[in-house]
Write a protein that holds these residues in place. Structure first.
Motif, PDB file in Angstrom:
ATOM      1  N   HIS A   1      61.930 -38.155 -30.450  1.00  0.00           N
ATOM      2  CA  HIS A   1      62.691 -37.582 -28.948  1.00  0.00           C
ATOM      3  C   HIS A   1      62.850 -38.934 -28.200  1.00  0.00           C
ATOM      4  O   HIS A   1      61.835 -39.811 -28.044  1.00  0.00           O
ATOM      5  CB  HIS A   1      61.788 -36.517 -28.292  1.00  0.00           C
ATOM      6  CG  HIS A   1      62.199 -35.825 -27.024  1.00  0.00           C
ATOM      7  ND1 HIS A   1      63.476 -35.610 -26.946  1.00  0.00           N
ATOM      8  CD2 HIS A   1      61.751 -36.110 -25.709  1.00  0.00           C
ATOM      9  CE1 HIS A   1      63.670 -34.944 -25.756  1.00  0.00           C
ATOM     10  NE2 HIS A   1      62.687 -35.501 -24.931  1.00  0.00           N
TER      11      HIS A   1
ATOM     12  N   ARG B   1      56.244 -36.002 -20.868  1.00  0.00           N
ATOM     13  CA  ARG B   1      56.932 -34.937 -21.724  1.00  0.00           C
ATOM     14  C   ARG B   1      57.574 -35.637 -22.803  1.00  0.00           C
ATOM     15  O   ARG B   1      57.773 -35.035 -24.064  1.00  0.00           O
ATOM     16  CB  ARG B   1      58.052 -34.523 -20.709  1.00  0.00           C
ATOM     17  CG  ARG B   1      58.885 -33.319 -21.476  1.00  0.00           C
ATOM     18  CD  ARG B   1      59.782 -32.657 -20.253  1.00  0.00           C
ATOM     19  NE  ARG B   1      60.580 -31.734 -20.954  1.00  0.00           N
ATOM     20  CZ  ARG B   1      61.689 -32.145 -21.786  1.00  0.00           C
ATOM     21  NH1 ARG B   1      61.797 -33.401 -21.973  1.00  0.00           N
ATOM     22  NH2 ARG B   1      62.491 -31.141 -22.110  1.00  0.00           N
ATOM     23  N   THR B   2      58.204 -36.696 -22.607  1.00  0.00           N
ATOM     24  CA  THR B   2      58.896 -37.344 -23.909  1.00  0.00           C
ATOM     25  C   THR B   2      57.951 -37.255 -25.240  1.00  0.00           C
ATOM     26  O   THR B   2      58.398 -37.094 -26.135  1.00  0.00           O
ATOM     27  CB  THR B   2      59.606 -38.662 -23.446  1.00  0.00           C
ATOM     28  OG1 THR B   2      60.222 -38.391 -22.511  1.00  0.00           O
ATOM     29  CG2 THR B   2      60.338 -39.359 -24.841  1.00  0.00           C
TER      30      THR B   2
ATOM     31  N   ASN C   1      55.274 -35.607 -25.692  1.00  0.00           N
ATOM     32  CA  ASN C   1      54.915 -34.495 -26.297  1.00  0.00           C
ATOM     33  C   ASN C   1      55.982 -33.760 -26.983  1.00  0.00           C
ATOM     34  O   ASN C   1      55.603 -33.201 -27.896  1.00  0.00           O
ATOM     35  CB  ASN C   1      54.362 -33.596 -24.828  1.00  0.00           C
ATOM     36  CG  ASN C   1      53.466 -33.910 -24.328  1.00  0.00           C
ATOM     37  OD1 ASN C   1      52.343 -34.754 -24.839  1.00  0.00           O
ATOM     38  ND2 ASN C   1      53.208 -33.537 -22.772  1.00  0.00           N
ATOM     39  N   VAL C   2      57.178 -33.910 -26.579  1.00  0.00           N
ATOM     40  CA  VAL C   2      58.256 -33.451 -27.393  1.00  0.00           C
ATOM     41  C   VAL C   2      58.316 -33.886 -28.890  1.00  0.00           C
ATOM     42  O   VAL C   2      58.488 -33.382 -29.855  1.00  0.00           O
ATOM     43  CB  VAL C   2      59.525 -33.429 -26.792  1.00  0.00           C
ATOM     44  CG1 VAL C   2      60.778 -32.982 -27.625  1.00  0.00           C
ATOM     45  CG2 VAL C   2      59.534 -32.434 -25.390  1.00  0.00           C
ATOM     46  N   ALA C   3      58.192 -35.389 -28.759  1.00  0.00           N
ATOM     47  CA  ALA C   3      58.328 -36.051 -29.836  1.00  0.00           C
ATOM     48  C   ALA C   3      57.236 -35.410 -30.994  1.00  0.00           C
ATOM     49  O   ALA C   3      57.401 -35.283 -32.246  1.00  0.00           O
ATOM     50  CB  ALA C   3      58.300 -37.389 -29.930  1.00  0.00           C
ATOM     51  N   SER C   4      56.163 -35.319 -30.603  1.00  0.00           N
ATOM     52  CA  SER C   4      54.894 -34.801 -31.372  1.00  0.00           C
ATOM     53  C   SER C   4      55.228 -33.358 -31.589  1.00  0.00           C
ATOM     54  O   SER C   4      54.990 -33.101 -32.789  1.00  0.00           O
ATOM     55  CB  SER C   4      53.524 -34.935 -30.464  1.00  0.00           C
ATOM     56  OG  SER C   4      52.337 -34.323 -31.215  1.00  0.00           O
ATOM     57  N   ARG C   5      55.749 -32.568 -30.822  1.00  0.00           N
ATOM     58  CA  ARG C   5      56.063 -31.198 -31.225  1.00  0.00           C
ATOM     59  C   ARG C   5      57.057 -31.169 -32.287  1.00  0.00           C
ATOM     60  O   ARG C   5      57.092 -30.308 -33.262  1.00  0.00           O
ATOM     61  CB  ARG C   5      56.373 -30.323 -30.123  1.00  0.00           C
ATOM     62  CG  ARG C   5      55.435 -30.057 -29.020  1.00  0.00           C
ATOM     63  CD  ARG C   5      54.194 -29.611 -29.548  1.00  0.00           C
ATOM     64  NE  ARG C   5      53.226 -29.356 -28.352  1.00  0.00           N
ATOM     65  CZ  ARG C   5      52.247 -30.155 -27.810  1.00  0.00           C
ATOM     66  NH1 ARG C   5      52.247 -31.601 -28.394  1.00  0.00           N
ATOM     67  NH2 ARG C   5      51.488 -29.983 -26.770  1.00  0.00           N
ATOM     68  N   LEU C   6      58.037 -31.911 -32.107  1.00  0.00           N
ATOM     69  CA  LEU C   6      59.130 -32.011 -33.201  1.00  0.00           C
ATOM     70  C   LEU C   6      58.528 -32.247 -34.548  1.00  0.00           C
ATOM     71  O   LEU C   6      59.030 -31.651 -35.632  1.00  0.00           O
ATOM     72  CB  LEU C   6      60.275 -32.834 -32.760  1.00  0.00           C
ATOM     73  CG  LEU C   6      61.021 -32.376 -31.732  1.00  0.00           C
ATOM     74  CD1 LEU C   6      62.195 -33.608 -30.966  1.00  0.00           C
ATOM     75  CD2 LEU C   6      61.981 -31.279 -32.189  1.00  0.00           C
TER      76      LEU C   6
ATOM     77  N   SER D   1      65.633 -34.695 -31.290  1.00  0.00           N
ATOM     78  CA  SER D   1      65.970 -33.865 -30.262  1.00  0.00           C
ATOM     79  C   SER D   1      67.597 -34.199 -29.712  1.00  0.00           C
ATOM     80  O   SER D   1      68.088 -35.363 -30.275  1.00  0.00           O
ATOM     81  CB  SER D   1      65.064 -34.218 -29.087  1.00  0.00           C
ATOM     82  OG  SER D   1      65.468 -35.428 -28.617  1.00  0.00           O
TER      83      SER D   1
END
Length: 150
Positions: A93, A107-108, A110-115, A127
């Motif tokens: 992300h 947030r950036t 966190n999103v990479a981790s969730r992906l 993303s």
């Protein structure tokens, strides 16, 4: 004043808990350290750095979205070529982030981790922000966009 964009990647070993249970903690640690070594060997050529290792996962940062995507694909491809090594999944992300004491937050990240956590084994999940920031890339084919129920 514009915000700097960073691309974060998380690369995680698939089935690490099962590996530790079946082959023991020492073997699992060897595999996790080997992941760090192999990924580390690819960083310079992709203009990236390892932020940290988190058990069987590595967190990476790249200043370029395109280079980050290429790195993610290379990590998955090179490790998949070794039948003795577990599959790896990668999440990528791009966006702003905050650096503090050698680590990155926001947030950036966190999103990479969730992906990464929802990617399949041998898959690089990026993303829309990364896809847009990377632009057109040679030899790159994007799969269909999908919505997942939360």
């Amino acid at each position: 004043m514009g915000r700097a964009e960073h691309t974060f990647l998380f690369a995680d070993l698939v089935g690490f808990t099962a590996l530790a249970e079946s082959e023991g903690d020492y073997r699992a640690v060897e595999v996790a350290v080997e992941l760090q070594r192999r990924v580390g060997a690819l960083l310079e050529s992709h203009g990236a750095e390892q932020v940290k290792a988190i058990g069987d996962c590595v967190m990476l940062r790249s200043a370029s979205a395109a280079a980050g995507v290429e790195l993610g694909l290379r990590v998955v491809d090179e490790l998949a070529a070794d039948p003795e090594f577990p599959l790896v999944r990668v999440g990528v992300h791009t966006g702003p982030a905050i650096a503090r004491d050698g680590d990155w937050y926001g947030r950036t990240v966190n999103v990479a981790s969730r992906l990464c956590s929802v990617a399949g084994g041998g898959e690089v999940l990026i993303s829309e922000a990364t896809r847009s920031a990377a632009g057109a890339m040679d030899r790159m084919e994007h799969g269909e966009r999908q919505l997942q129920a939360a």
